[in-house]
Write a protein that holds these residues in place. Structure first.
Motif, PDB file in Angstrom:
ATOM      1  N   HIS A 313      75.386  74.561  -1.715  1.00  0.00           N
ATOM      2  CA  HIS A 313      74.579  73.909  -1.079  1.00  0.00           C
ATOM      3  C   HIS A 313      74.603  72.517  -1.942  1.00  0.00           C
ATOM      4  N   PHE A 314      74.272  72.175  -3.191  1.00  0.00           N
ATOM      5  CA  PHE A 314      74.233  70.977  -3.605  1.00  0.00           C
ATOM      6  C   PHE A 314      75.100  70.633  -4.756  1.00  0.00           C
ATOM      7  N   ARG A 315      75.991  71.488  -4.930  1.00  0.00           N
ATOM      8  CA  ARG A 315      77.179  71.022  -6.024  1.00  0.00           C
ATOM      9  C   ARG A 315      78.310  71.571  -5.548  1.00  0.00           C
ATOM     10  N   PRO A 316      78.797  71.068  -4.613  1.00  0.00           N
ATOM     11  CA  PRO A 316      80.286  71.915  -3.880  1.00  0.00           C
ATOM     12  C   PRO A 316      81.501  71.919  -4.760  1.00  0.00           C
ATOM     13  N   GLN A 317      81.337  70.817  -5.554  1.00  0.00           N
ATOM     14  CA  GLN A 317      82.718  70.744  -6.367  1.00  0.00           C
ATOM     15  C   GLN A 317      83.126  71.804  -7.130  1.00  0.00           C
ATOM     16  N   ILE A 318      81.906  72.472  -7.654  1.00  0.00           N
ATOM     17  CA  ILE A 318      82.273  73.872  -8.740  1.00  0.00           C
ATOM     18  C   ILE A 318      81.152  74.874  -8.099  1.00  0.00           C
ATOM     19  N   TYR A 319      81.681  75.970  -7.717  1.00  0.00           N
ATOM     20  CA  TYR A 319      80.892  77.146  -7.288  1.00  0.00           C
ATOM     21  C   TYR A 319      81.190  78.267  -7.848  1.00  0.00           C
ATOM     22  N   ASN A 320      81.242  78.300  -9.099  1.00  0.00           N
ATOM     23  CA  ASN A 320      81.811  79.302  -9.967  1.00  0.00           C
ATOM     24  C   ASN A 320      80.564  80.314 -10.259  1.00  0.00           C
ATOM     25  N   GLY A 321      79.206  79.972  -9.953  1.00  0.00           N
ATOM     26  CA  GLY A 321      77.963  80.676 -10.326  1.00  0.00           C
ATOM     27  C   GLY A 321      77.636  80.555 -12.013  1.00  0.00           C
ATOM     28  N   ILE A 322      78.151  79.764 -12.589  1.00  0.00           N
ATOM     29  CA  ILE A 322      77.743  79.432 -13.890  1.00  0.00           C
ATOM     30  C   ILE A 322      76.872  78.265 -14.074  1.00  0.00           C
ATOM     31  N   VAL A 323      75.836  78.285 -14.764  1.00  0.00           N
ATOM     32  CA  VAL A 323      74.965  77.203 -14.860  1.00  0.00           C
ATOM     33  C   VAL A 323      75.490  76.352 -16.049  1.00  0.00           C
ATOM     34  N   ASP A 324      76.141  75.211 -15.396  1.00  0.00           N
ATOM     35  CA  ASP A 324      76.345  74.130 -16.358  1.00  0.00           C
ATOM     36  C   ASP A 324      75.571  72.999 -16.592  1.00  0.00           C
ATOM     37  N   ALA A 325      75.757  71.807 -17.328  1.00  0.00           N
ATOM     38  CA  ALA A 325      74.386  70.951 -17.387  1.00  0.00           C
ATOM     39  C   ALA A 325      74.326  70.373 -16.298  1.00  0.00           C
ATOM     40  N   GLU A 326      75.232  70.117 -15.453  1.00  0.00           N
ATOM     41  CA  GLU A 326      75.103  69.401 -13.912  1.00  0.00           C
ATOM     42  C   GLU A 326      74.105  70.411 -13.077  1.00  0.00           C
ATOM     43  N   THR A 327      74.486  71.391 -13.067  1.00  0.00           N
ATOM     44  CA  THR A 327      74.006  72.452 -12.299  1.00  0.00           C
ATOM     45  C   THR A 327      72.474  72.406 -12.595  1.00  0.00           C
ATOM     46  N   TRP A 328      72.262  72.586 -14.192  1.00  0.00           N
ATOM     47  CA  TRP A 328      70.863  72.763 -14.361  1.00  0.00           C
ATOM     48  C   TRP A 328      70.090  71.366 -14.078  1.00  0.00           C
ATOM     49  N   ALA A 329      70.698  70.250 -14.323  1.00  0.00           N
ATOM     50  CA  ALA A 329      70.145  69.035 -14.007  1.00  0.00           C
ATOM     51  C   ALA A 329      69.702  68.991 -12.358  1.00  0.00           C
ATOM     52  N   ILE A 330      70.601  69.323 -11.434  1.00  0.00           N
ATOM     53  CA  ILE A 330      70.301  69.229 -10.148  1.00  0.00           C
ATOM     54  C   ILE A 330      69.180  70.071  -9.777  1.00  0.00           C
ATOM     55  N   LEU A 331      69.173  71.473 -10.212  1.00  0.00           N
ATOM     56  CA  LEU A 331      68.139  72.309  -9.952  1.00  0.00           C
ATOM     57  C   LEU A 331      66.650  71.561 -10.498  1.00  0.00           C
ATOM     58  N   GLN A 332      66.798  70.901 -11.488  1.00  0.00           N
ATOM     59  CA  GLN A 332      65.333  70.348 -12.033  1.00  0.00           C
ATOM     60  C   GLN A 332      65.049  69.175 -11.004  1.00  0.00           C
ATOM     61  N   ALA A 333      66.042  68.534 -10.511  1.00  0.00           N
ATOM     62  CA  ALA A 333      65.788  67.295  -9.687  1.00  0.00           C
ATOM     63  C   ALA A 333      65.274  67.822  -8.392  1.00  0.00           C
ATOM     64  N   LEU A 334      65.638  68.828  -7.891  1.00  0.00           N
ATOM     65  CA  LEU A 334      65.431  69.372  -6.788  1.00  0.00           C
ATOM     66  C   LEU A 334      63.944  69.893  -6.758  1.00  0.00           C
ATOM     67  N   ASN A 335      63.659  70.314  -7.752  1.00  0.00           N
ATOM     68  CA  ASN A 335      62.157  71.099  -7.918  1.00  0.00           C
ATOM     69  C   ASN A 335      61.261  69.928  -8.207  1.00  0.00           C
ATOM     70  N   GLN A 336      61.715  68.654  -8.848  1.00  0.00           N
ATOM     71  CA  GLN A 336      60.909  67.622  -8.801  1.00  0.00           C
ATOM     72  C   GLN A 336      60.553  66.665  -7.429  1.00  0.00           C
ATOM     73  N   LYS A 337      61.669  66.901  -6.717  1.00  0.00           N
ATOM     74  CA  LYS A 337      61.558  66.275  -5.355  1.00  0.00           C
ATOM     75  C   LYS A 337      60.870  66.994  -4.319  1.00  0.00           C
ATOM     76  N   TYR A 338      60.917  68.432  -4.455  1.00  0.00           N
ATOM     77  CA  TYR A 338      60.587  69.225  -3.430  1.00  0.00           C
ATOM     78  C   TYR A 338      59.554  70.383  -3.810  1.00  0.00           C
ATOM     79  N   PRO A 339      58.710  70.016  -4.611  1.00  0.00           N
ATOM     80  CA  PRO A 339      57.802  71.202  -5.030  1.00  0.00           C
ATOM     81  C   PRO A 339      57.128  72.034  -4.274  1.00  0.00           C
ATOM     82  N   THR A 340      57.021  73.177  -4.779  1.00  0.00           N
ATOM     83  CA  THR A 340      56.239  74.315  -3.778  1.00  0.00           C
ATOM     84  C   THR A 340      54.939  73.917  -3.640  1.00  0.00           C
ATOM     85  N   LYS A 341      54.534  73.771  -2.545  1.00  0.00           N
ATOM     86  CA  LYS A 341      53.001  73.582  -2.078  1.00  0.00           C
ATOM     87  C   LYS A 341      52.111  74.462  -2.058  1.00  0.00           C
TER      88      LYS A 341
END
Length: 341
Positions: A313-341
Motif C-alpha cells: 500500500h505505502f512502499r510498493p518499490q520493495i514488498y519483501n515483508g522485511i522491515v527496513d529503515a524506510e518502511t519503519w519510518a513510513i509506518l511511524q509517519a502514518l501513525n502520526q498522521k492518522y492516530p487511532t481515535k
C-alpha cells in the motif's frame, strides 16, 4: 355532579384538540446538538417532520444526507426506503427520519479478481463470492454494479481493521479485473499492472462513494490491509498515491514526517533489529495503525505478511515483508498522521 364532570371533561377535550391544531408542520432540517428535556413518545407536543420523500415507480426514496463526518452517528437514510406493510395498518412517515442512525457503509475495500473479464463476471455473479461493483478492463465507460449498496456483498471474508471485524457487514467492495501475480524463478511475486482506464474508473467510483457515505481516509483500504495473512490484492501496482494526490482518496504519509523519522529508524534497524523488545514495538505500531496483528516479539510469518501488506500500500518499490529503515519510518509517519481515535 355528573353534569359538572361532563362539562369539565368536555372543556379538557376542546382544549386538547385546540392545542393539536396549533402545532405547526416544519420542514426537516439538520439539528445541532442542544441540551433539552426529552418529550415522551406519547406526548401531544410532538412536532411533525415533513420528510422530503420522493416516489419513483412505487418505490420511496429519501436522498437527504445530514451526516456529520466528525461523529458518523448523525446520518439520515440515503436512497431507497424499505418499510413494513402490516396487515390492516398503514405505516406513515410523518416523523421520518430520526437522526439517531448511521450508515452501514463505513469502509471501502478494493480488490482484484485474478481472472479475465468474462470469468470475473461469472464468478462474482454466479458463485458464493461477490462485490458491489466490478471494474472491467475493456476500455469502455461502464462499471458493473452487482450488489445493492444497502446489502452485504461477500467480498472481504475474515477481516479486521482497528476495532472492527467482519467487514462485509460495514463495507462496499470494488473488484477490479486483473490477473494478480505470478512468481518468477526466484519466487518473487510479479504483479499485473492496471490500465489507465481502470484507474480512472476506480477513482471516479471511489470518489462518489466516499463523499456520499462520508467514509474517512483511514477506511479506504486494500483487501490485503484487512486480511494481510491471506490476501495480496490489489497489490503493489495499484496507484494508491495517485488516488491520494489527484483525487483526495485514501491515506498517504507526509514525506517530511517520514524524513524526520529516518535517522532514528536507521539506528533502530542497525542496532536493535532482532531484539524482541524492538520487534514488539514494530508489531504494536502495525496494530495501532489498524492491522490485525498480535504483538509477540518475533519476526514470524504473520508479521512478515503484515509488513508486506503495508509495503504493498505505502512502499510498493520493495514488498519483501522485511522491515527496513524506510518502511519503519513510513509506518511511524502514518501513525502520526492518522492516530487511532
Amino acid at each position: 355532579m355528573r353534569k359538572t364532570l361532563y362539562i369539565i371533561g368536555l372543556s379538557i377535550f376542546v382544549f386538547s384538540c385546540t392545542s393539536q391544531k396549533n402545532v405547526k408542520k416544519s420542514t426537516y432540517k439538520p439539528r445541532s446538538p442542544v441540551s433539552q428535556t426529552k418529550t415522551g413518545v406519547g406526548s401531544q407536543n410532538l412536532v411533525k417532520n415533513k420528510a422530503d420523500v420522493e416516489t419513483e415507480h412505487g418505490v420511496e426514496f429519501f436522498r437527504t444526507n445530514i451526516a456529520d463526518i466528525t461523529k458518523n452517528d448523525n446520518t439520515a437514510s440515503y436512497g431507497s426506503i424499505v418499510s413494513a406493510k402490516p396487515a390492516g395498518y398503514k405505516v406513515v412517515k410523518t416523523h421520518f427520519p430520526a437522526i439517531a442512525q448511521n450508515f452501514r457503509q463505513k469502509y471501502l475495500i478494493l480488490h482484484y479478481t485474478v481472472l479475465p473479464d468474462d470469468k470475473s463476471i461469472e464468478v462474482l455473479t454466479q458463485q458464493s463470492v461477490s462485490a458491489h461493483y466490478l471494474v472491467n478492463n475493456l476500455g469502455d465507460n461502464e462499471i458493473y454494479q452487482l450488489v445493492d449498496e444497502n446489502k452485504r456483498s461477500y467480498h472481504a471474508g475474515i477481516s479486521a481493521w482497528r476495532t472492527d471485524k467482519n467487514l462485509n457487514d460495514t463495507s462496499i467492495g470494488i473488484e477490479i479485473v486483473n490477473l494478480g501475480y505470478k512468481a518468477d524463478a526466484a519466487g518473487l511475486k510479479v504483479f499485473e499492472p492496471f490500465s489507465d482506464e481502470q484507474v480512472k474508473k476506480v477513482a471516479a467510483l471511489a470518489k462518489d462513494i466516499v463523499i456520499r457515505y462520508n467514509i474517512p481516509a483511514t477506511n479506504v483500504l486494500a483487501h490485503s490491509d484487512i486480511a494481510p495473512t491471506r490476501k495480496q490484492d490489489p497489490g503493489p501496482l495499484f496507484p494508491w498515491k495517485k488516488l491520494y494526490d489527484e483525487y483526495q482518496i485514501g491515506m498517504w504519509y507526509d514525506e517530511m514526517a517520514k524524513q524526520n523519522f529516518m535517522s532514528l529508524a536507521e539506528a533502530d534497524i542497525a542496532t536493535r533489529y532482532n531484539e524482541p523488545s524492538f520487534i514488539f514495538v514494530v508489531q504494536t505500531a502495525l496494530q495501532k495503525f489498524g492491522y490485525d496483528i498480535l504483538p509477540n516479539g518475533k519476526w514470524d510469518d504473520a508479521t512478515k505478511k503484515t509488513v508486506e501488506a503495508l509495503q504493498y500500500h505505502f512502499r510498493p518499490q520493495i514488498y519483501n515483508g522485511i522491515v527496513d529503515a524506510e518502511t519503519w519510518a513510513i509506518l511511524q509517519a502514518l501513525n502520526q498522521k492518522y492516530p487511532t481515535k
